[in-house]
Write a protein that holds these residues in place. Structure first.
Motif, short mmCIF file in Angstrom:
data_model
loop_
_atom_site.label_atom_id
_atom_site.label_comp_id
_atom_site.label_asym_id
_atom_site.label_seq_id
_atom_site.Cartn_x
_atom_site.Cartn_y
_atom_site.Cartn_z
N PHE A 1 21.61 -12.52 -75.43
CA PHE A 1 22.35 -12.30 -74.18
C PHE A 1 21.80 -11.07 -73.46
O PHE A 1 21.73 -11.04 -72.22
N ASP A 2 21.43 -10.02 -74.20
CA ASP A 2 20.90 -8.81 -73.58
C ASP A 2 19.60 -9.13 -72.84
O ASP A 2 19.40 -8.70 -71.69
N THR A 3 18.73 -9.90 -73.47
CA THR A 3 17.49 -10.32 -72.80
C THR A 3 17.80 -11.11 -71.54
O THR A 3 17.21 -10.89 -70.47
N THR A 4 18.72 -12.06 -71.65
CA THR A 4 19.07 -12.90 -70.51
C THR A 4 19.58 -12.06 -69.35
O THR A 4 19.19 -12.27 -68.19
N ARG A 5 20.44 -11.11 -69.64
CA ARG A 5 21.00 -10.26 -68.57
C ARG A 5 19.91 -9.41 -67.93
O ARG A 5 19.85 -9.28 -66.70
N GLY A 6 19.04 -8.81 -68.76
CA GLY A 6 17.99 -7.98 -68.21
C GLY A 6 17.02 -8.77 -67.35
O GLY A 6 16.64 -8.33 -66.26
N VAL A 7 16.62 -9.94 -67.83
CA VAL A 7 15.64 -10.73 -67.08
C VAL A 7 16.27 -11.30 -65.81
O VAL A 7 15.62 -11.35 -64.75
N THR A 8 17.52 -11.74 -65.89
CA THR A 8 18.20 -12.24 -64.69
C THR A 8 18.30 -11.14 -63.64
O THR A 8 18.13 -11.38 -62.44
N ARG A 9 18.57 -9.91 -64.10
CA ARG A 9 18.62 -8.77 -63.17
C ARG A 9 17.25 -8.53 -62.54
O ARG A 9 17.14 -8.23 -61.35
N LEU A 10 16.19 -8.67 -63.33
CA LEU A 10 14.85 -8.52 -62.77
C LEU A 10 14.61 -9.52 -61.66
O LEU A 10 14.05 -9.19 -60.60
N ILE A 11 15.02 -10.76 -61.88
CA ILE A 11 14.76 -11.82 -60.90
C ILE A 11 15.58 -11.58 -59.63
O ILE A 11 15.04 -11.56 -58.52
N PHE A 12 16.89 -11.40 -59.78
CA PHE A 12 17.76 -11.34 -58.61
C PHE A 12 17.70 -10.00 -57.89
O PHE A 12 18.14 -9.90 -56.74
N SER A 13 17.15 -8.97 -58.52
CA SER A 13 16.92 -7.71 -57.81
C SER A 13 15.65 -7.75 -56.99
O SER A 13 15.37 -6.83 -56.22
N GLY A 14 14.85 -8.80 -57.19
CA GLY A 14 13.56 -8.90 -56.50
C GLY A 14 12.44 -8.18 -57.21
O GLY A 14 11.31 -8.14 -56.71
N ALA A 15 12.71 -7.61 -58.39
CA ALA A 15 11.70 -6.81 -59.09
C ALA A 15 10.50 -7.66 -59.49
O ALA A 15 9.35 -7.18 -59.44
N THR A 16 10.72 -8.90 -59.90
CA THR A 16 9.59 -9.72 -60.31
C THR A 16 8.67 -10.04 -59.13
O THR A 16 7.47 -10.29 -59.32
N ARG A 17 9.21 -10.01 -57.92
CA ARG A 17 8.38 -10.24 -56.73
C ARG A 17 7.72 -8.94 -56.27
O ARG A 17 6.55 -8.94 -55.88
N ARG A 18 8.48 -7.84 -56.30
CA ARG A 18 7.91 -6.55 -55.86
C ARG A 18 6.80 -6.08 -56.79
O ARG A 18 5.87 -5.40 -56.36
N PHE A 19 6.94 -6.41 -58.07
CA PHE A 19 5.97 -5.96 -59.07
C PHE A 19 5.32 -7.19 -59.71
O PHE A 19 5.33 -7.36 -60.93
#
Length: 317
Positions: free
Chosen positions: A176-194
């Motif tokens: 669950f911790d991984t899921t929350r962290g990765v979902t935050r990366l996606i919806f914060s736009g971090a995966t696109r910015r970086f």
């Protein structure tokens, strides 16, 4: 001969610091013993040509920035020494002293530019904050500038520690911790910015493959996601790499095939927190998958070579 991207080191200095802080391992036996000769013996018994080591939860920061920086540096230099002694057998994901962002940025430069380690290990959460929180952007910016390989491993989040449950954290709270962290990366736009960062997700991304379609529905359900599209969310999920640690069964691999290209699945064992019996079961499950699906034949080794070309041999031509 396999490349294992989820193979932990347990340096004595890390183990001692974690125990002093009251932050032990979540398995009943506690932190396992670890040594380079012992690791090599396990690798030889299970056909692992190269292990990319990493430091697991709880990381190296226990409240003191200076102590965390020193411990991260020591762990990384020990990893570099193991690689120097056995360059074909070991790689390493660097440890960072997060949530000390300034110290982490400095350690990225030292670990990747000076020690030439193979990438960086980030925990999915630090304290209350998950990856994707804007406070971590400076670290992601440094990693993006180097097109770094980043291994995302779960932490034991404070909210999980507070739960009244008899179950150990590795069973459900870690995924669950991984899921929350990765979902935050996606919806914060971090995966696109970086977008130059190449993320490997431990344990097949936690519950991310199962939740992928649900996440893609967010723009149709909630106006807060109006700037997203379902197709765009699924595209971001498909850009991750996923390892097989505790996640090599046919149902998991079938789910991964629905959300990511076949060559984004990598072998991971989670040794020594998972015993050799589990390492053996993981190898057998990956071998069984390869026997019935040609696309799975690269899990054990070939897929990882795209991220770690230095490990390529004449036999990989």
């Amino acid at each position: 001969m396999k490349i294992d991207v989820h193979f932990h080191a347990v340096p004595p200095a890390f183990k001692a610091a974690a125990l002093r802080a009251g932050r032990g391992a979540t398995i009943a036996s506690g932190f396992p013993d670890w040594s380079v000769p012992g690791a090599l013996a396990v690798m030889d018994r299970h056909g692992i040509a190269t292990a990319i080591t990493s430091i697991s939860q709880p990381g190296v920061h226990f409240g003191d920035d200076a102590a965390a920086r020193a411990l991260a540096r020591r762990c990384n230099e020990e990893a570099a020494e193991a690689i120097a002694q056995h360059p074909a057998r070991f790689g390493a994901f660097a440890t960072l002293p997060l949530p000390d962002v300034d110290g982490a940025c400095a350690e990225v430069a030292h670990a990747l530019d000076v020690l030439k380690l193979d990438g960086v290990c980030l925990l999915a959460s630090y304290g209350e904050r998950f990856l994707g929180d804007p406070s971590f952007d400076p670290v992601l910016r440094e990693l993006d500038a180097r097109a770094a390989v980043v291994f995302v491993h779960p932490n034991f989040h404070p909210s999980s520690r507070a739960l009244d449950t008899p179950l150990p954290a590795f069973l459900t709270e870690f995924p669950f911790d991984t899921t929350r962290g990765v979902t935050r990366l996606i919806f914060s736009g971090a995966t696109r910015r970086f977008a130059r960062i190449r993320f490997i997700l431990a344990h097949a991304g936690g519950t991310l493959p199962y939740l992928a379609w649900r996440l893609s529905l967010a723009p149709a359900i909630d106006a807060r996601f109006a700037a997203e599209t379902g197709a765009g969310i699924l595209e971001e999920i498909g850009r991750f790499w996923f390892d097989t640690a505790q996640a090599a069964g046919p149902a998991v691999l079938a789910a991964l095939r629905q959300v990511a290209p076949a060559d984004r699945v990598l072998f991971g064992s989670d040794w020594p927190y998972c015993p050799e019996t589990v390492l053996q079961m993981t190898g057998e499950a990956v071998q069984a998958a390869a026997a019935s699906d040609p696309a799975a034949t690269g899990i054990a080794r070939r897929h990882a070579l795209a991220l770690f070309p230095r490990l390529r041999t004449q036999d990989d031509r």
